[in-house]
Design a protein around this motif. Structure first.
Motif, short mmCIF file in Angstrom:
data_model
loop_
_atom_site.label_atom_id
_atom_site.label_comp_id
_atom_site.label_asym_id
_atom_site.label_seq_id
_atom_site.Cartn_x
_atom_site.Cartn_y
_atom_site.Cartn_z
N GLY A 111 3.70 48.16 -21.57
CA GLY A 111 3.15 48.77 -20.37
C GLY A 111 3.88 50.00 -19.87
N LYS A 112 4.95 50.41 -20.54
CA LYS A 112 5.68 51.61 -20.12
C LYS A 112 4.86 52.86 -20.46
N PRO A 113 5.20 54.01 -19.85
CA PRO A 113 4.52 55.26 -20.22
C PRO A 113 4.56 55.45 -21.73
N ALA A 114 3.42 55.90 -22.29
CA ALA A 114 3.27 55.83 -23.74
C ALA A 114 2.85 57.14 -24.38
N GLU A 115 3.02 57.18 -25.69
CA GLU A 115 2.54 58.26 -26.55
C GLU A 115 1.40 57.71 -27.39
N ILE A 116 0.53 58.59 -27.83
CA ILE A 116 -0.58 58.16 -28.69
C ILE A 116 -0.13 58.27 -30.14
N ALA A 117 -0.19 57.14 -30.85
CA ALA A 117 0.29 57.09 -32.22
C ALA A 117 -0.86 56.81 -33.18
N HIS A 118 -0.87 57.51 -34.32
CA HIS A 118 -1.85 57.24 -35.37
C HIS A 118 -1.43 55.99 -36.14
N TYR A 119 -2.40 55.17 -36.51
CA TYR A 119 -2.09 54.04 -37.38
C TYR A 119 -1.82 54.55 -38.80
N THR A 120 -2.65 55.45 -39.27
CA THR A 120 -2.43 56.10 -40.56
C THR A 120 -1.84 57.48 -40.30
N ALA A 121 -0.71 57.77 -40.93
CA ALA A 121 -0.03 59.04 -40.66
C ALA A 121 -0.91 60.22 -41.03
N VAL A 122 -0.90 61.23 -40.17
CA VAL A 122 -1.65 62.46 -40.45
C VAL A 122 -0.98 63.25 -41.57
N GLY A 123 0.33 63.09 -41.71
CA GLY A 123 1.06 63.74 -42.79
C GLY A 123 1.23 65.23 -42.55
N ASN A 124 1.10 66.01 -43.61
CA ASN A 124 1.34 67.45 -43.52
C ASN A 124 0.11 68.24 -43.06
N ARG A 125 -1.01 67.52 -42.85
CA ARG A 125 -2.21 68.21 -42.40
C ARG A 125 -2.01 68.77 -41.00
N LYS A 126 -2.52 69.97 -40.75
CA LYS A 126 -2.45 70.53 -39.42
C LYS A 126 -3.34 69.72 -38.50
N ARG A 127 -2.76 69.28 -37.36
CA ARG A 127 -3.49 68.36 -36.49
C ARG A 127 -4.77 68.96 -35.94
#
Length: 230
Positions: free
Chosen positions: A146-162
């Protein structure tokens, strides 16, 4: 109109209606279209002690945050729930489990919306609940603590430009800095198993609201995909 379920086999259900119904009536109801029906199963199970305990714990937390009496807080939350859900009045002493769960989710949504802190022990069912996991992402709350959070991908985006990535294809988790770091240390598969997390896909509207993608970028990706088949 009410009916009793006589038999169930796969997706085939046989019902016995309490009243007679003929095809002419069905055609009138369907306005000339293929008649369809909605099946609602009556929940005869009573609210569980765990549900009741969690609801009253939340009401206490809302009361502490707002400064209102707990009884007044309960009634205010119920009135808000009745208005939003179109539900009938109920008592936490003998309502059914479905009503209890819907009201519990409603109060949790209220806490998310108004940033009302609630007890950590009430987070135990959130990681595997799709709706509440999405709420954690919307309001940037760690799905574990429940603390302030970041949004994390389950599958890493890797070297692709977001900004060139189609995030509609990815699942997400909402993690505080410490749990996000732990996820990278443990590896994502071991991490989600340990905390019983169900990563979720986000709707287009949520991706835009959370500034993960823009509508323009979605349209560009769709156009690029379409043009590739010409």
């Amino acid at each position: 109109m009410f009916a009793k379920i006589i038999s169930l086999q796969g997706n085939q259900v046989t019902l016995q209606l309490d009243d007679e119904l003929n095809m002419d009536q069905l055609q009138r109801f369907a306005n000339g279209k293929q008649p369809t029906a909605e099946l609602i199963i009556q929940d005869e199970r009573l609210i569980s002690p765990d549900q009741r305990k969690k609801i009253f714990a939340l009401i206490h937390d809302v009361s502490q945050f707002t400064g209102y009496d707990e009884r007044d807080t309960e009634m205010e939350l119920k009135y808000r729930y009745y208005a939003k859900a179109g539900a009938d009045s109920f008592s936490m002493s003998n309502c059914d489990m479905t009503t209890a769960n819907q009201f519990l989710t409603f109060v949790l949504d209220f806490c998310f919306e108004w940033d009302i802190p609630f007890r950590t022990k009430l987070w135990d069912s959130i990681p595997t609940d799709y709706h509440l996991a999405v709420q954690c992402l919307r309001y940037r709350k760690c799905v574990i603590c429940g603390k302030p959070a970041e949004i994390a991908h389950y599958t890493a985006v890797g070297n692709r430009k977001r900004n060139h990535t189609d995030h509609r294809k990815f699942s997400f988790m909402s993690l505080c800095h410490d749990h996000h770091f732990q996820q990278h240390q443990m590896g994502v598969k071991s991490f989600v198993i340990k905390y019983h997390i169900r990563p979720v896909r986000l709707s287009d509207d949520d991706l835009i609201r959370l500034h993960i993608m823009t509508r323009k970028r979605m349209d560009e990706i769709d156009e690029e995909a379409t043009s590739g088949y010409d």
